[in-house]
Enzyme design. Structure first.
Site: not given
Ligand code: A2P
Length: 276
Positions: A46, A51, A76, A109, A192, A230, A232
């Site tokens: 995505d 971006y 998007k 978007h 997350l 999705i 990241k």
């Molecule tokens: P990083 O890219 O440094 O690994 P979201 O998808 O909700 O926007 O969250 C993205 C954030 O969560 C990024 O800062 C990413 O850090 C962090 N992140 C992604 N996967 C994990 C994981 N498995 N454990 C802890 N933090 C994570």
């Protein structure tokens, strides 16, 4: 690792339910991140014009050796390119940067209600979809219920999905209900909670009990409530961890406990106020 399940959209196109997001990943960093994601099994990437990493995404996909048709690619259109001519030009520019013959999904978007151009632009996307084999499905992002209803009432095409901010402390229950009613799939961005929600004691307790990481628990929750999701990451171990979610299941009680964490905790802009 097991493949992601597929979600069938309202036009019968199928999208891998677990994809890989690259918001806030630089063009340079998107190359190793997407390369790793494809290696561990993600088949849905995505991106967005905003971006500024469509080039890197396209490059990583081509270099991966995975056939293009095995990968679902979303991009998007930013609201500054709304209106018929700018939208057509924006679509061409995205394809050019991706260096691809087609995208699987093209999204508006943000609704940008102050511009009042999303209906007109949606009609342009409808026409692209009808006339052109360079897009397989069209949808929206960050649309509130009223924006969705206006699109459906004033045009002939229901978006296949609405990609919105959605995580345990912003569960969007009402909007998900509207999606169900209209036949629109829910896709979660910042699933997350930009990692904030991973520190919530309830998530940590469930993770400890089931022997998984907090991120795996949250991703599993998204999958079990039917979201396309999705996450990241630019960290290789996390990219892998976030895809390793098909070997366990949360109990209905745990799903409900996560649903109960909703606190209206919006981390991004409010779609009613934001005009891009
Ligand atoms: P990083 O890219 O440094 O690994 P979201 O998808 O909700 O926007 O969250 C993205 C954030 O969560 C990024 O800062 C990413 O850090 C962090 N992140 C992604 N996967 C994990 C994981 N498995 N454990 C802890 N933090 C994570």
């Amino acid at each position: 690792m097991a493949d992601s399940p597929l979600t069938t959209l309202n036009n019968d196109v199928q999208i891998p339910q677990l994809g890989f997001g690259v918001w806030r990943v630089s063009n340079e960093n998107s190359i190793p991140a997407v390369t790793k994601a494809l290696e561990v099994g993600y088949r849905h990437i995505d991106t967005a014009a905003l971006y500024r990493n469509e080039k890197g995404v396209g490059q990583a996909i081509r270099a991966s050796g995975v056939p293009r048709e095995d990968i679902f690619v979303t991009t998007k259109l930013w609201p500054t390119e709304f209106g018929r001519e700018p939208a057509l030009a924006g679509f061409e520019a995205s394809l050019e940067r991706l260096d691809m013959e087609y995208v699987d999904l093209f999204l508006l978007h943000w609704p940008a209600p102050g511009r009042d151009l999303y209906v007109e632009t949606w009609r342009t996307l409808e026409k692209l979809l009808a006339d052109d084999d360079r897009v397989r499905a069209i949808g929206v992002s960050n649309f509130a219920a009223a924006h969705l209803r206006r699109l459906v009432d004033e045009t002939g095409t229901t978006p296949v999905l609405n990609q919105v901010e959605l995580h345990p402390t912003l569960t969007q229950a009402d909007l998900r209900e509207t999606h169900r009613e209209l036949g629109i799939a829910t896709e979660a961005w910042s699933p997350l909670g930009q990692s904030e929600d991973l520190r919530h004691p309830t998530i940590r307790q469930i993770a400890e009990r089931v022997g998984r990481t907090p991120a795996q628990v949250v991703i599993r929750w998204h999958l079990q409530i039917g979201n396309v999701v999705i996450p990241k990451s630019t960290t290789p171990a996390r990219i892998e961890e976030n895809f390793d979610v098909f070997g366990f299941e949360l109990s209905p009680e745990d799903v409900d406990a996560i649903e109960a964490l909703d606190a209206g905790n919006r981390l991004g802009p409010d779609p009613e106020q934001f005009d891009g």
